[in-house]
Enzyme design. Structure first.
Site, mmCIF file in Angstrom:
data_model
loop_
_atom_site.group_PDB
_atom_site.id
_atom_site.type_symbol
_atom_site.label_atom_id
_atom_site.label_comp_id
_atom_site.label_asym_id
_atom_site.label_seq_id
_atom_site.Cartn_x
_atom_site.Cartn_y
_atom_site.Cartn_z
ATOM 1 N N LEU A 1 0.867 -1.175 0.000
ATOM 2 C CA LEU A 1 0.000 0.000 0.000
ATOM 3 C C LEU A 1 0.905 1.226 0.000
ATOM 4 C CD1 LEU A 1 -2.929 -0.517 2.589
ATOM 5 C CD2 LEU A 1 -3.053 -0.592 0.083
ATOM 6 N N ASP A 2 0.544 2.237 -0.769
ATOM 7 C CA ASP A 2 1.301 3.483 -0.761
ATOM 8 C C ASP A 2 1.282 4.105 0.631
ATOM 9 O OD1 ASP A 2 1.727 3.200 -3.451
ATOM 10 O OD2 ASP A 2 0.276 4.727 -4.062
ATOM 11 N N LYS A 3 2.284 4.891 0.909
ATOM 12 C CA LYS A 3 2.387 5.563 2.209
ATOM 13 C C LYS A 3 1.115 6.340 2.552
ATOM 14 C CE LYS A 3 4.873 9.378 2.439
ATOM 15 N NZ LYS A 3 3.960 10.459 2.919
ATOM 16 N N HIS B 1 0.967 3.197 -8.268
ATOM 17 C CA HIS B 1 0.157 4.416 -8.369
ATOM 18 C C HIS B 1 -0.962 4.300 -9.412
ATOM 19 C CE1 HIS B 1 3.474 7.287 -6.584
ATOM 20 N NE2 HIS B 1 3.084 6.332 -5.743
ATOM 21 N N THR C 1 -1.934 5.981 1.371
ATOM 22 C CA THR C 1 -3.175 5.224 1.252
ATOM 23 C C THR C 1 -3.448 4.516 2.578
ATOM 24 O OG1 THR C 1 -2.789 4.850 -1.104
ATOM 25 C CG2 THR C 1 -4.382 3.419 -0.019
#
Length: 226
Positions: A48-50, A150, A52
């Site tokens: 998971l993105d930072k 992304h 998100t």
């Protein structure tokens, strides 16, 4: 075999190159507290993105990690994200189909649409529409069919409705913005062959509440609308 945690926005999962020489909290700093009697700490089975928030699967031991990693690679895990976007999709649902590639060698993980890039597809469905501070918003359920870096952020921006709070692909300022309005809301994992899939949902985080409410979300609403 697994734990599913609700990762807060702003917390990186791993310590990346950008953290070199700086003390930056990351999720892996806290995993030893989640052993629950096992000799090893659990590890993240996907990314998971930072910025998100939401559902993140941890494998509790090597055998579980191997099985979970394979499920994610094979696309057998159902994933639904909630996003609030700036603008109004013309259709109530659809498929976003833009190939993606790195923006440039010196931009790390930043991505762009590129016909020569990797195939990337996202299904979307409008769950609600509204306005906040006079600007139109839409609350979407996003289901990525591929897992590019992304992907959801670039796909929404390229469609003409960037995700609210996106400092890279949207209109948010580099600091002091509302925070990325992207939440890993639900996972469906067919973990056991002879049982129903496991369904886990994470509640919307506080920084999404105002925008979601403007689009018709009711506090306490957890599972996606049918």
């Amino acid at each position: 075999m697994m734990l599913v945690i609700d990762k807060p926005a702003g917390l990186p999962v791993h310590r990346g190159p950008q953290a070199k020489g700086r003390v930056i909290p990351v999720l892996t700093d806290h995993l030893d507290a989640l052993r629950f009697g096992l000799p090893r700490r659990p590890e993240a089975a996907h990314r998971l993105d930072k910025d998100t928030s939401g559902c993140l699967v941890l494998g509790r031991h090597p055998r579980a990690m191997a099985q979970l990693n394979q499920m994610f690679r094979d696309g057998r895990v159902g994933k639904t994200y909630w996003a609030v976007v700036e603008g109004e999709p013309a259709e109530e649902e659809g498929l976003i189909d833009f190939a993606l590639a790195k923006l440039s060698p010196d931009r790390g993980w930043w991505m762009k649409t590129d016909p020569a890039g990797l195939p990337s597809q996202t299904c979307y469905r409008v769950l609600g529409r509204g306005r906040l501070d006079g600007a139109p918003l839409a609350w979407l359920a996003l289901e990525p069919l591929t897992g590019r870096t992304h992907q959801l952020r670039v796909h929404c921006a390229a469609s003409g409705w960037p995700i609210r709070g996106d400092e890279i692909y949207g209109t948010a300022p580099r600091s002091g913005g509302p925070g990325l309005h992207l939440h890993a809301h639900e996972l469906i994992l067919p973990l056991y062959p002879k049982r129903e899939p496991i369904r886990v949902a994470a509640p919307a985080p506080p920084h999404l509440h105002a925008a979601l409410a403007a689009c018709g979300w009711a506090p306490g609403e957890t599972f996606p609308k049918p």
